[in-house]
Design a protein around this motif. Sequence first.
Motif, PDB file in Angstrom:
ATOM      1  N   UNK A   1       0.841  -1.190   0.000  1.00  0.00           N
ATOM      2  CA  UNK A   1       0.000   0.000   0.000  1.00  0.00           C
ATOM      3  C   UNK A   1       0.878   1.242   0.000  1.00  0.00           C
ATOM      4  N   UNK A   2       0.449   2.263  -0.738  1.00  0.00           N
ATOM      5  CA  UNK A   2       1.262   3.460  -0.882  1.00  0.00           C
ATOM      6  C   UNK A   2       0.488   4.676  -0.390  1.00  0.00           C
ATOM      7  N   UNK A   3       1.218   5.660   0.116  1.00  0.00           N
ATOM      8  CA  UNK A   3       0.598   6.890   0.590  1.00  0.00           C
ATOM      9  C   UNK A   3      -0.335   7.449  -0.485  1.00  0.00           C
ATOM     10  N   UNK A   4      -1.477   8.027  -0.093  1.00  0.00           N
ATOM     11  CA  UNK A   4      -2.444   8.506  -1.088  1.00  0.00           C
ATOM     12  C   UNK A   4      -1.896   9.506  -2.102  1.00  0.00           C
ATOM     13  N   UNK A   5      -0.786  10.194  -1.789  1.00  0.00           N
ATOM     14  CA  UNK A   5      -0.266  11.131  -2.795  1.00  0.00           C
ATOM     15  C   UNK A   5       0.210  10.408  -4.052  1.00  0.00           C
ATOM     16  N   UNK A   6       0.391   9.083  -3.958  1.00  0.00           N
ATOM     17  CA  UNK A   6       0.829   8.312  -5.119  1.00  0.00           C
ATOM     18  C   UNK A   6      -0.305   7.526  -5.783  1.00  0.00           C
ATOM     19  N   UNK A   7      -1.530   7.771  -5.366  1.00  0.00           N
ATOM     20  CA  UNK A   7      -2.648   6.968  -5.862  1.00  0.00           C
ATOM     21  C   UNK A   7      -2.818   7.105  -7.374  1.00  0.00           C
ATOM     22  N   UNK A   8      -2.640   8.293  -7.910  1.00  0.00           N
ATOM     23  CA  UNK A   8      -2.891   8.511  -9.335  1.00  0.00           C
ATOM     24  C   UNK A   8      -1.860   7.838 -10.223  1.00  0.00           C
ATOM     25  N   UNK A   9      -0.585   7.838  -9.781  1.00  0.00           N
ATOM     26  CA  UNK A   9       0.453   7.401 -10.716  1.00  0.00           C
ATOM     27  C   UNK A   9       1.204   6.141 -10.310  1.00  0.00           C
ATOM     28  N   UNK A  10       1.040   5.667  -9.053  1.00  0.00           N
ATOM     29  CA  UNK A  10       1.851   4.524  -8.631  1.00  0.00           C
ATOM     30  C   UNK A  10       1.072   3.418  -7.937  1.00  0.00           C
ATOM     31  N   UNK A  11       0.182   3.782  -7.022  1.00  0.00           N
ATOM     32  CA  UNK A  11      -0.430   2.729  -6.227  1.00  0.00           C
ATOM     33  C   UNK A  11      -1.857   3.036  -5.832  1.00  0.00           C
ATOM     34  N   UNK A  12      -2.812   2.322  -6.424  1.00  0.00           N
ATOM     35  CA  UNK A  12      -4.225   2.587  -6.120  1.00  0.00           C
ATOM     36  C   UNK A  12      -4.671   1.907  -4.824  1.00  0.00           C
ATOM     37  N   UNK A  13      -3.788   1.143  -4.190  1.00  0.00           N
ATOM     38  CA  UNK A  13      -4.051   0.655  -2.833  1.00  0.00           C
ATOM     39  C   UNK A  13      -3.364   1.614  -1.867  1.00  0.00           C
ATOM     40  N   UNK A  14      -4.153   2.321  -1.047  1.00  0.00           N
ATOM     41  CA  UNK A  14      -3.619   3.414  -0.245  1.00  0.00           C
ATOM     42  C   UNK A  14      -3.474   3.102   1.233  1.00  0.00           C
ATOM     43  N   UNK A  15      -4.096   2.070   1.716  1.00  0.00           N
ATOM     44  CA  UNK A  15      -3.994   1.731   3.134  1.00  0.00           C
ATOM     45  C   UNK A  15      -3.684   0.249   3.288  1.00  0.00           C
ATOM     46  N   UNK A  16      -3.151  -0.083   4.434  1.00  0.00           N
ATOM     47  CA  UNK A  16      -2.869  -1.485   4.717  1.00  0.00           C
ATOM     48  C   UNK A  16      -4.149  -2.304   4.742  1.00  0.00           C
ATOM     49  N   UNK A  17      -5.233  -1.732   5.250  1.00  0.00           N
ATOM     50  CA  UNK A  17      -6.509  -2.457   5.237  1.00  0.00           C
ATOM     51  C   UNK A  17      -6.965  -2.755   3.813  1.00  0.00           C
ATOM     52  N   UNK A  18      -6.807  -1.798   2.893  1.00  0.00           N
ATOM     53  CA  UNK A  18      -7.161  -2.062   1.495  1.00  0.00           C
ATOM     54  C   UNK A  18      -6.342  -3.211   0.926  1.00  0.00           C
ATOM     55  N   UNK A  19      -5.051  -3.193   1.190  1.00  0.00           N
ATOM     56  CA  UNK A  19      -4.200  -4.273   0.694  1.00  0.00           C
ATOM     57  C   UNK A  19      -4.614  -5.615   1.293  1.00  0.00           C
ATOM     58  N   UNK A  20      -4.968  -5.617   2.565  1.00  0.00           N
ATOM     59  CA  UNK A  20      -5.383  -6.858   3.212  1.00  0.00           C
ATOM     60  C   UNK A  20      -6.728  -7.347   2.689  1.00  0.00           C
ATOM     61  N   UNK A  21      -7.639  -6.424   2.395  1.00  0.00           N
ATOM     62  CA  UNK A  21      -8.929  -6.843   1.826  1.00  0.00           C
ATOM     63  C   UNK A  21      -8.711  -7.668   0.563  1.00  0.00           C
ATOM     64  N   UNK A  22      -7.738  -7.264  -0.250  1.00  0.00           N
ATOM     65  CA  UNK A  22      -7.425  -8.019  -1.457  1.00  0.00           C
ATOM     66  C   UNK A  22      -6.623  -9.280  -1.130  1.00  0.00           C
TER      67      UNK A  22
END
Length: 265
Positions: free
Chosen positions: A135-156
Amino acid sequence: MSLSLNQKTINRASLAEAVEVCARHGIEAIGVWREPLNDSGVERGAKLVRDAGLRVSSLCRGGFLTGDDTEAALADNRRAIDEAVALGTDTLVLVVGGLPPRSRDLAGARQRVATRIAELAPYAGEAGVRLALEPMHPIYCADRGVLSTLDQALDLAETFPEDRVAVVVDTFHVWWDPRVLPAIARAGARIAAYQVCDWITPLPPDALLARGLPGDGHIDFRTLGAAVTEAGYRGDTEVEIFHADVWAAPFDDVVAEVVRRFAST
């Protein structure tokens, strides 16, 4: 947890140089990046690491699963899995990718990640490699990582066996999250890698290079490290710095300081 030097911390170093500097400073593990690995040749690079007596804590990076060319993305990630096997690591770090060009469909990009992970997970499982979602900090959501929190990554990740899909806890990306401690506890055995660097301010013009040495910024490493240990993680602590001044400094100076900071944080 033992210290590992992520190769990006000495970004100008070849794999051979990175291995040599780790050995000189008594570091027993290295996080390898694919570009310098392929520059050296995968077989030769793996031999360099083995001959130095190092273990590979992770291979960075696979991912970038959100683009339009499904087959190219899958083929590149299968190559990355094969490279991890050659290096003897069971952890392939995935930076999953941002929005495709000209797209504003964030939900669709996240669905592409899930669909393509489902394609890759059986191949990874057969190879004995875990796909470690970062998961990557939300400032990188547009260009690097659309998973922004550890919970989001764990859901997947939790939709797959834990020996196939896991997560990365990177302090730079998760320190701000008010749910990070319960998320780390939730992750448990799915924590495949623990990466550390500090959040420094003011941010440089290129926010990608805002990752400082531990102790130079705002992150509470003792609390996060204790939570990761409590969750059951017993792997390496991988120091991964993206900072122009660090990259410009002599390799031995940087690594000596990394060793010193690790001992004191």
